[in-house]
Enzyme design. Structure first.
Site, PDB file in Angstrom:
ATOM      1  CB  SER A 167      40.670  11.305  14.510  1.00  0.00           C
ATOM      2  OG  SER A 167      41.276  12.120  15.469  1.00  0.00           O
ATOM      3  CE1 TYR A 221      32.754  21.839  20.992  1.00  0.00           C
ATOM      4  CE2 TYR A 221      33.960  23.799  20.473  1.00  0.00           C
ATOM      5  CZ  TYR A 221      33.135  22.931  21.298  1.00  0.00           C
ATOM      6  OH  TYR A 221      33.598  23.589  22.528  1.00  0.00           O
TER       7      TYR A 221
END
Length: 231
Positions: free
Chosen positions: A136, A149
């Site tokens: 990604s 996160y």
């Protein structure tokens, strides 16, 4: 070409399975629940070129069991596509982050692909092999942002794993890439995403087939069109 695909029951995984089958490849679709109706529809169309196999990438026993079964059957692979992933703890500030969510993300997004490669790499013996890790843009250190996160950091680590694998299997002429598939209309991406998962799947299979050949890369991180991504 025989393709092992994880996370194949929906979204991008389902689109990759459909695209690969349409092009004449065999697909071993790894899923946690083999009773899904969408893959069953593909199975009705493509018959024994699609094998729907129970596979939980968070369980080494599951991964090792499927690899052993395929080995006993004498099956070989031309490609491994590590697509299974989770996106959790969205919009959670660092002060509120539950570290169990971080551990879960790493369990699936990083350790999952590592388990798959550990057990299936010996089967990747067909010519012009490919090992694709679906990553990604969130894993780009250059474009880091304060949020997501667990997902972002696990994808950054996945990019490192891809780089290590590239160095490891380079002499075997196996192509290794981390691929940003775009922001897609899936359960993960949401309805506002601009990209159809089938469009991303076409690019990913093009990369797998080497119809798209990325130019000399600083790192093995590209988007689904083959354009280099910032690490």
């Amino acid at each position: 070409m025989n393709i092992l695909l994880t996370g194949a029951s929906r979204g991008l995984g389902l689109a990759i399975a459909a695209e690969a089958l349409e092009r004449g490849h065999g697909v071993i679709a790894g899923v946690r629940d083999v009773s899904g109706d969408k893959l069953a529809t593909l199975s009705a169309t493509y018959g024994d070129r699609l094998i729907i196999a129970e596979l939980d990438v968070a369980s080494e026993e599951s991964v090792a069991g499927l690899a052993s079964a395929l080995k006993r059957e004498g099956r070989t692979l031309g490609a491994i596509v590590n697509n299974a992933a989770i996106l959790n703890a969205r919009n959670t500030q660092i002060e509120e982050l539950d570290m169990n969510d971080v551990a879960q993300a790493f369990e699936v997004n990083l350790y999952g692909p590592m388990r798959v490669v550990k057990h299936f790499l010996p089967l990747l013996t067909e010519s012009n092999g490919a090992l694709l890790n679906i990553s990604s843009e969130a894993g780009s250190i250059t474009n880091a942002y304060p949020g997501d996160y667990p997902y972002s950091i696990s994808k950054t680590a996945l990019n490192m794993f891809s780089q290590q694998l590239h160095r490891y299997v380079n002499k075997r002429r196996i192509q290794v890439l981390s691929i940003h598939p775009g922001w897609m209309k899936t359960d993960m991406g949401g309805e506002n995403a601009p990209t159809d998962p089938r469009a991303s799947a076409r690019g990913i299979v093009d990369l797998l087939e080497r119809r798209i050949v990325p130019e000399a890369l600083g790192f093995q991180f590209v988007d689904y069109t083959g354009k280099e991504m910032p690490i």
